[in-house]
Design a protein around this motif. Sequence first.
Motif, PDB file in Angstrom:
ATOM      1  N   ALA A  96      66.058  24.487 -78.359  1.00  0.00           N
ATOM      2  CA  ALA A  96      66.591  25.375 -77.335  1.00  0.00           C
ATOM      3  C   ALA A  96      66.956  24.566 -76.094  1.00  0.00           C
ATOM      4  O   ALA A  96      66.167  23.749 -75.618  1.00  0.00           O
ATOM      5  CB  ALA A  96      65.561  26.443 -76.976  1.00  0.00           C
ATOM      6  N   GLY A  97      68.159  24.757 -75.590  1.00  0.00           N
ATOM      7  CA  GLY A  97      68.621  24.008 -74.422  1.00  0.00           C
ATOM      8  C   GLY A  97      69.233  22.670 -74.757  1.00  0.00           C
ATOM      9  O   GLY A  97      69.782  22.005 -73.875  1.00  0.00           O
ATOM     10  N   THR A 106      67.331  29.091 -81.095  1.00  0.00           N
ATOM     11  CA  THR A 106      67.986  30.005 -80.159  1.00  0.00           C
ATOM     12  C   THR A 106      68.104  29.353 -78.784  1.00  0.00           C
ATOM     13  O   THR A 106      67.120  28.847 -78.244  1.00  0.00           O
ATOM     14  CB  THR A 106      67.189  31.315 -80.044  1.00  0.00           C
ATOM     15  OG1 THR A 106      67.090  31.919 -81.331  1.00  0.00           O
ATOM     16  CG2 THR A 106      67.859  32.281 -79.083  1.00  0.00           C
ATOM     17  N   GLY A 107      69.300  29.351 -78.236  1.00  0.00           N
ATOM     18  CA  GLY A 107      69.539  28.695 -76.950  1.00  0.00           C
ATOM     19  C   GLY A 107      70.063  27.288 -77.069  1.00  0.00           C
ATOM     20  O   GLY A 107      70.469  26.684 -76.076  1.00  0.00           O
ATOM     21  N   SER A 109      72.916  24.441 -78.587  1.00  0.00           N
ATOM     22  CA  SER A 109      74.376  24.449 -78.742  1.00  0.00           C
ATOM     23  C   SER A 109      74.792  23.383 -79.748  1.00  0.00           C
ATOM     24  O   SER A 109      74.283  22.257 -79.727  1.00  0.00           O
ATOM     25  CB  SER A 109      75.072  24.188 -77.403  1.00  0.00           C
ATOM     26  OG  SER A 109      74.825  25.244 -76.486  1.00  0.00           O
ATOM     27  N   GLY A 112      75.654  28.819 -80.876  1.00  0.00           N
ATOM     28  CA  GLY A 112      74.942  28.843 -79.607  1.00  0.00           C
ATOM     29  C   GLY A 112      75.640  29.641 -78.542  1.00  0.00           C
ATOM     30  O   GLY A 112      76.742  30.176 -78.734  1.00  0.00           O
ATOM     31  N   PRO A 113      75.016  29.708 -77.376  1.00  0.00           N
ATOM     32  CA  PRO A 113      75.540  30.536 -76.286  1.00  0.00           C
ATOM     33  C   PRO A 113      76.893  30.085 -75.770  1.00  0.00           C
ATOM     34  O   PRO A 113      77.598  30.866 -75.134  1.00  0.00           O
ATOM     35  CB  PRO A 113      74.460  30.421 -75.200  1.00  0.00           C
ATOM     36  CG  PRO A 113      73.729  29.144 -75.518  1.00  0.00           C
ATOM     37  CD  PRO A 113      73.756  29.032 -77.002  1.00  0.00           C
TER      38      PRO A 113
END
Length: 254
Positions: free
Chosen positions: A99-100, A128-129, A131, A196-197
């Motif tokens: 994540a991140g 999750t989170g 990319s 990803g986001p």
Amino acid sequence: MRAEARAAAESDGRGGTRLTTLRGQSPLLLRRTGPRAIAGVTVHLVGGAAGPLRGDELRLEIEVGPGARLELLSVAAQLALPGRPAPASRLTITATVAAGGTLRWLPEPLIAAAGCDHVAITRVTVETGGSLLWRDDLVCGRHGEDSGDFVADTLVRYGGSTLYRHELAVGPRAAGWSGPAILGGARAVGTVVTAGPESMVPGAAGPDAAVMPLAGPGMLATATGADIRHVRAALDPFCAGHPTARRPGAPVAA
């Protein structure tokens, strides 16, 4: 030949990225490249020997930690060659993105030379989170020759669920691979998968390209062409314009 390589990146706690692991064996040699005064890290894959050849067993592991940004490129196309009578050559890539974290995989194309027998297995897991931008290009044979046998088996998971699952087989043993249901006579094919986001769906694709959203969030762009130039013309803008191409802190063009 058996060879393994591993690249692991983590946040340095100051808004940048450091490599905690960077090791390889010929023909999978990893080298850090590019300026060091930037938030992300760029690594190039260098082919230290011919191949892959029949019988080769190659493994590449990639790990991106929270807040880290890693971009992996290659200095030249990978050429799958026939070699001696032996089982199929195999390249297995496993990648994890926390994540991140951000991972961009942008190698040069793989060329399936006549007589080769090569399998590429890709397994990517993104929390999750995280990319991801993952690109693969294939050229079916060198200039003026038939394609060798090649199988690409790709699985991308995001947030614990399967985002993208695909298998492509070309060559003499793959019935109908050049027909209208698969490549339609094209000699080159490329795919870009994002997750990803920061995923986005670009505008309209060209006549030999398609773009679609994936439930993840994610995006799939694919293109075919008479040669790799047509594929690059379709897919390069997606990779250059994707939000993961902007390094943290870099100015955004007006």
